[in-house]
Design an enzyme around this catalytic site. Structure first.
Site, PDB file in Angstrom:
ATOM      1  CD  GLU A  59       9.324  -6.098   7.227  1.00  0.00           C
ATOM      2  OE1 GLU A  59       9.033  -5.254   6.741  1.00  0.00           O
ATOM      3  OE2 GLU A  59       9.169  -6.399   8.336  1.00  0.00           O
ATOM      4  CE  LYS A 119       5.771  -1.126   9.921  1.00  0.00           C
ATOM      5  NZ  LYS A 119       4.706  -0.245   9.202  1.00  0.00           N
ATOM      6  N   GLY A 133      -5.100  -2.064   5.239  1.00  0.00           N
ATOM      7  CA  GLY A 133      -4.268  -3.064   4.595  1.00  0.00           C
ATOM      8  C   GLY A 133      -5.017  -4.407   5.093  1.00  0.00           C
ATOM      9  NE  ARG A 134      -6.624  -4.196  11.203  1.00  0.00           N
ATOM     10  CZ  ARG A 134      -5.927  -3.260  11.296  1.00  0.00           C
ATOM     11  NH1 ARG A 134      -4.843  -2.765  10.560  1.00  0.00           N
ATOM     12  NH2 ARG A 134      -6.164  -2.159  12.197  1.00  0.00           N
ATOM     13  CE  LYS A 182      -3.602   2.072   2.929  1.00  0.00           C
ATOM     14  NZ  LYS A 182      -4.456   2.131   3.754  1.00  0.00           N
ATOM     15  CG  HIS A 224      -4.056 -35.949  16.426  1.00  0.00           C
ATOM     16  ND1 HIS A 224      -4.126 -37.171  16.763  1.00  0.00           N
ATOM     17  CD2 HIS A 224      -5.175 -35.689  15.573  1.00  0.00           C
ATOM     18  CE1 HIS A 224      -5.091 -37.677  16.311  1.00  0.00           C
ATOM     19  NE2 HIS A 224      -5.950 -36.755  15.340  1.00  0.00           N
ATOM     20  CD  GLU A 251      -1.924  -4.854  11.729  1.00  0.00           C
ATOM     21  OE1 GLU A 251      -0.576  -4.604  11.894  1.00  0.00           O
ATOM     22  OE2 GLU A 251      -2.643  -5.070  10.798  1.00  0.00           O
TER      23      GLU A 251
HETATM   24  C1  G6Q Z   1      -2.653  -3.935   7.927  1.00  0.00           C
HETATM   25  C2  G6Q Z   1      -1.219  -3.457   8.535  1.00  0.00           C
HETATM   26  C3  G6Q Z   1      -0.103  -4.145   8.009  1.00  0.00           C
HETATM   27  C4  G6Q Z   1       0.454  -3.538   6.553  1.00  0.00           C
HETATM   28  C5  G6Q Z   1       1.636  -4.112   6.276  1.00  0.00           C
HETATM   29  C6  G6Q Z   1       2.128  -3.906   4.699  1.00  0.00           C
HETATM   30  O1  G6Q Z   1      -3.599  -3.454   8.168  1.00  0.00           O
HETATM   31  O2  G6Q Z   1      -1.616  -2.178   8.221  1.00  0.00           O
HETATM   32  O3  G6Q Z   1      -0.099  -5.475   8.071  1.00  0.00           O
HETATM   33  O4  G6Q Z   1      -0.700  -4.075   5.537  1.00  0.00           O
HETATM   34  O5  G6Q Z   1       2.566  -3.348   7.208  1.00  0.00           O
HETATM   35  O6  G6Q Z   1       2.210  -2.518   4.494  1.00  0.00           O
HETATM   36  P1  G6Q Z   1       2.424  -2.151   2.873  1.00  0.00           P
HETATM   37  O7  G6Q Z   1       1.211  -2.718   2.188  1.00  0.00           O
HETATM   38  O8  G6Q Z   1       2.253  -0.603   3.072  1.00  0.00           O
HETATM   39  O9  G6Q Z   1       3.638  -2.749   2.408  1.00  0.00           O
END
Ligand code: G6Q
Length: 541
Positions: free
Chosen positions: A210, A509, A264-265, A204, A381, A350
């Site tokens: 990463e 972070k 994001g989620r 996003k 199990h 989250e």
């Molecule tokens: C989701 C969070 C988080 C996010 C990641 C990736 O709601 O904000 O999990 O999706 O940190 O972020 P980017 O999509 O910006 O790389």
């Protein structure tokens, strides 16, 4: 508002005490209609919540709590595009991404539906090209493998859905790389042909460390095989940040956008779902959106007491705030739902892992529980021992789709039997009398019975929900995911917290980026004593 100040909260506290001595066995014995009474169905999903420590009074008080906390107007505000994510000043409109038919959703006076549909058409057209082989790699070959590079919300949703709908996968193979550990990328690429691999860089913000690290390494792998010119045919981006995408070297023509009002989620319904569209095809992706939309409609219109997300949310809150549960397990009995617990972990924790209300005041009640789980029979199990006989009371959601392409006998019968047996065992338990009778029927001596009695007793009275899905089609999966999104929303609304920000992930972070510079040799201020000691240990090696 503080929910503990409501009349319903006080009534629920008193009611919880009154109900506490009653075992669920007793509740079932007292009301033969209970199994049918405490269940409801919508959008292909039956929710059986009869195996919870509740009765009609509990539900009445819980619905009153939702009313007193103004849940209805919160729902309206979300769907109408109000800026309910206050700390980020944003609307929350993942629901607009799956809206069907003629409609308008305004953000700052502008209808966002045409832009959503425009991107979806581009995503679908691109997915069709990749699936048909019309999209060629740099050497003129078609794409056999798609690698999504993203993390968190840019990974968990599309990954979970591609796995869940694997029986429908008829496009190129899809892979997901999220971990910054180089082995995740190198092991994924080990068997792939650069000439036939397409990378989807999903971020996003397009600033996530990463993802950018993995994307750069993936780019180097491609360029080593096909040269710089290959990038344009093998890299596409999904992002809200066109500038950063261009800086990375991806042509903005190969970028699929979304908007800051998609968390994001909550983003798998947006262009973040591109790998899904490539894997199962745009039509099935659209069916998934339609299933989610059906659940949205149900959520907006069904009476609270018959509303699946509302019930799931209220019952969860009852367990957390009045019965003392601090954890909630997810047990899907279909193997292809194996990433669902991980997805729900992020969605729920989250969103509702917050200790201050939307206005900044501190809560004095429990909020989001720990969410975790594994596919059901595997969990049986492994950790179900604790669910049955441990000291913690952990509610469980048992999830079972009754039909799925490829499901075969005798497996299906075992799947169903195991799922039902576990929830029954949690509810019923096994009394001393039953253990004695069972052991003596098998010829055990009195002494042997006495020695093992305590170990073989199950307290029971442990709550669970059973969600039976008519099938595991794209449509029903869409409804299931929307159900959980709204469950989280219901709880967040009543707890008065902002379910749509995630400030809790920032500190780590920030520290990581300082530490990374330090590890690369830059001078940086000293860390805390513990971190310094660990750095020294690592430096020695
Ligand atoms: C989701 C969070 C988080 C996010 C990641 C990736 O709601 O904000 O999990 O999706 O940190 O972020 P980017 O999509 O910006 O790389």
């Amino acid at each position: 508002m503080n929910p503990t100040q409501t009349t319903a909260w006080h009534q629920l506290s008193d009611h919880a005490q009154a109900l506490a001595p009653r075992h669920m066995r007793e509740l079932f014995a007292a009301d033969p209609a209970r199994p049918r009474h405490f269940r409801t169905k919508a959008c292909g999903i039956l929710l059986d919540y009869s195996k919870n420590r509740l009765n009609d009074d509990t539900l009445r008080h819980l619905v009153a709590l939702a009313d007193e906390c103004d849940l209805r107007s919160h729902i309206r505000a979300m769907f109408d595009g109000e800026a309910i994510n206050g700390t980020e000043g944003r609307a929350v409109l993942h629901t607009a991404l799956r809206a069907q038919g003629d409609c308008q959703v305004l953000v700052d006076g502008e209808d966002v539906i045409p832009a959503i549909r425009g991107v979806r058409e581009r995503v679908n057209a691109f997915a069709r090209q990749v699936r048909s082989g019309a999209w060629k790699g740099h050497s003129g070959e078609s794409i056999s493998d798609v690698v999504n590079i993203g993390i968190g919300g840019s990974d968990l949703g599309p990954y979970m859905v591609c796995e869940a709908l694997r029986p429908y996968a008829d496009g190129p193979r899809v892979h997901f790389v999220s971990n910054v550990d180089s082995l995740h990328l190198t092991q994924t690429l080990a068997t792939l042909d650069p000439a036939r691999t397409l990378f989807v860089i999903a971020s996003k913000t397009f600033t996530t460390l990463e993802t950018l690290t993995n994307a750069r390494s993936a780019r180097a792998w491609l360029v080593a095989a096909g040269g710089e010119a290959a990038v344009a045919r093998h890299f596409v981006a999904v992002s809200t940040n066109a500038e950063k995408v261009a800086q990375f070297g991806i042509d903005p023509a190969n970028m699929f956008g979304f908007w800051d009002w998609v968390g994001g989620r909550y983003s798998l319904w947006s262009a973040i779902g591109l790998p899904i569209a490539i894997s199962i095809g745009p039509q099935r992706f659209d069916e998934m959106l339609a299933g989610a939309f059906a659940m949205d409609q149900h959520f907006r219109t069904a009476p609270l007491a018959e509303n699946l997300p509302v019930l799931l949310g209220l019952i969860g809150l009852w367990c957390v705030d009045f019965l003392g549960a601090s954890s909630h397990a997810i047990a899907p009995y279909n193997q292809t739902l194996h990433r669902l617990p991980a997805f729900l972990q992020q969605l729920d924790m989250e969103s509702n892992g917050k200790r201050v209300r939307a206005d900044g005041s501190e809560v004095d009640y429990a909020t989001g529980p720990v969410i975790w789980g594994e596919p059901g029979t595997n969990g049986q199990h492994a950790f179900f021992q604790l669910l049955h006989q441990g000291t913690a009371m952990i509610p469980v959601d048992f999830i079972l789709a009754l039909a799925q392409p490829g499901q075969k006998e005798p497996h299906r019968t075992s799947q169903i039997a195991n799922c039902l047996a576990q929830s029954a065992a949690l509810m019923l338990g096994k009394t001393e009398g039953e253990v004695r009778a069972e052991m003596s029927a098998r010829g055990a001596t009195e002494a042997a019975i006495e020695a093992l009695l305590a170990h073989r007793v199950f307290p029971g009275n442990r709550p669970s929900n059973t969600l039976l899905l008519d099938d595991l089609s794209p449509r029903t999966l869409g409804a299931l995911l929307a159900l959980y999104e709204h469950k989280v929303f219901v709880q967040g609304s009543i707890w008065g917290i902002n379910s749509f920000d995630q400030w809790g992930v920032e500190l780590g972070k920030q520290l990581a980026s300082g530490l990374e510079e330090r590890l690369r040799g830059a001078s940086a201020p000293a860390c805390d004593a513990s971190t310094e000691a660990l750095l020294a240990y690592i430096a020695e090696r």
